[in-house]
Design an enzyme around this catalytic site. Structure first.
Site, PDB file in Angstrom:
ATOM      1  N   LYS A  77       0.788  -1.227   0.000  1.00 18.09           N
ATOM      2  CA  LYS A  77       0.000   0.000   0.000  1.00 18.09           C
ATOM      3  C   LYS A  77       0.824   1.283   0.000  1.00 18.09           C
ATOM      4  CE  LYS A  77      -4.521  -1.076   0.221  1.00 18.09           C
ATOM      5  NZ  LYS A  77      -5.619  -0.401  -0.470  1.00 18.09           N
ATOM      6  N   ASP A 120      -8.356  -0.089   6.313  1.00 22.02           N
ATOM      7  CA  ASP A 120      -8.468  -1.371   7.000  1.00 22.02           C
ATOM      8  C   ASP A 120      -7.137  -1.765   7.620  1.00 22.02           C
ATOM      9  OD1 ASP A 120     -11.205  -2.157   6.541  1.00 22.02           O
ATOM     10  OD2 ASP A 120     -10.684  -2.337   4.427  1.00 22.02           O
TER      11      ASP A 120
END
Length: 400
Positions: A77, A120
């Site tokens: 990410k 998340d």
């Protein structure tokens, strides 16, 4: 090995037209990769070849791009978050992204900025990492039920981390509202009306891993993959990577399979919708694939998936658990891959299809045969070590 049945709904994309995206191209991928190559500590993550597993299930090659080795963050990410923050700061200070330097900019920023996001886990950690590198502030919102390990990893980077009592999509809305009220810069990997520039940069940042994989395939004597399996939450990774690969190979030359948990299958439902419009999923979205527990498609990623994806899959959590065990306990001389819940679902789907009572029909439906070269993306390692052990050691979410 036993024959067993796991839930896998595989649907052909009824909206496919092969139209390429102007946002996720070879040129944009190379621009993003050039930026990442200048970040201290950059190394391409490994592309692992699982030759014994490929032989076992009757395909030519299985290649796993292993993002558990991305810097020290255990997930892909940061590629999106860091690139988007860099582009944002270049806009803010009239700088050229091609000569961007973390250390120089850190010294030049006169007033600290605050970057806010909802996550998340892995996206928020990437944003916190980039903010830390630049000496800036980060505020990260997480949905209810977030693992302590993921929360602590974000706080360890100096970010404020707030766990809400909401699901992911409602947490996103809270982060946006608070950022607007406080004058913070929102760095979110999904888009909405009036907010497209930053999520586009995030998705372009993700293409670095695909560009690396394309180069690494040459080491394995592979000209190109026949298949790519991409997991989807909002569809940011899947849209960015598929857009790039289709620009490189042509959508018609790549069998692409987009995979989601059945508790949060907004992309799958959009793919089987009559008009090709985005379909939202509500509720708690209680899946172990927490990185994919998103109920609203990214409106930048969805057009790429709608136009270029071959198939959409909605599957139960045990498919991901199976993938974690398969990758962590390899056949023969295959390398071991530590994969978290969201990272392992592609491998799980391959193996679950092969050992299903309807093996021949499922393998044929996905076009898998002895000549297939399948590219998988392990998007994360054991970012929640406690749950990883519960699945791999203790047999949580069993196959049988």
């Amino acid at each position: 090995m036993s024959i067993f049945s796991l839930k896998m709904e595989i649907a052909d994309n009824r909206h496919y037209n092969g139209q390429l995206s102007s946002l996720f191209t070879i040129d944009e991928a190379e621009k993003a990769r050039a930026f990442h190559q200048k970040v201290e500590g950059y190394q391409p993550t490994p592309l692992q070849s699982l030759d014994c597993l490929a032989k076992e299930i009757g395909v030519g090659k299985i290649l796993v791009k292993d993002e558990s080795h991305r810097f020290d963050l255990c997930a892909f990410k940061m590629l999106g978050g860091a690139y988007a923050i860099a582009r944002l700061l270049c806009d803010e200070y009239q700088l050229d992204i091609n000569v961007f330097d973390f250390d120089t900019l850190k010294n030049d920023i006169k007033e600290k900025m605050t970057f806010a996001t909802a996550t998340d886990g892995n996206h928020g950690r990437g944003v916190a990492w980039a903010a830390n590198k630049l000496g800036q502030n980060a505020v990260v919102y997480m949905p209810k039920g977030s693992a302590d390990e993921r929360v602590n990893n974000i706080r360890a980077l100096g970010a404020e981390c707030i766990v809400t009592d909401m699901n992911y999509d409602d947490t996103v809305r809270l982060a946006i509202k608070t950022a607007e009220e406080c004058g913070w810069k929102i760095v979110q990997d999904t888009a909405w009306e009036g907010y497209t520039k930053i999520p586009t940069w995030i998705m372009q940042g993700y293409t670095t891993l695909a560009a690396e994989a394309v180069d690494q395939m040459k080491i394995h004597a592979v000209a190109k993959p026949t298949h790519v399996f991409l997991q989807a939450g909002v569809g940011a990774l899947a849209g960015g990577v598929l857009g790039y690969l289709c620009d490189l190979y042509g959508a018609e030359n790549l069998h692409s399979v987009i995979i989601e948990p059945d508790q949060a299958d907004c992309i799958y439902r959009s793919g089987i919708s009559a008009d090709g419009g985005m379909v939202n999923v509500g509720g708690d979205m209680a899946t172990i694939m927490v990185g994919l527990a998103c109920g609203e498609p990214n409106p930048l990623g969805w057009p790429v998936l709608r136009d270029c994806a071959t198939q959409f899959v909605s599957c139960q959590d045990s498919v991901a658990a199976l993938g974690m065990r398969v990758l962590g306990n390899p056949l023969g001389d295959d390398p071991r891959v530590i994969s978290g819940e969201s990272g392992a679902v592609g491998a799980g789907l391959l193996v679950a299809a092969y050992y299903h009572p309807d093996r021949e029909a499922l393998m044929a439906k996905m076009g898998l045969n002895k000549d297939s070269v399948v590219l998988l993306i392990n998007t994360e390692g054991d970012t929640d070590p406690v749950h990883y052990r519960e699945v791999v050691w203790q047999g949580k979410h069993p196959t049988l």
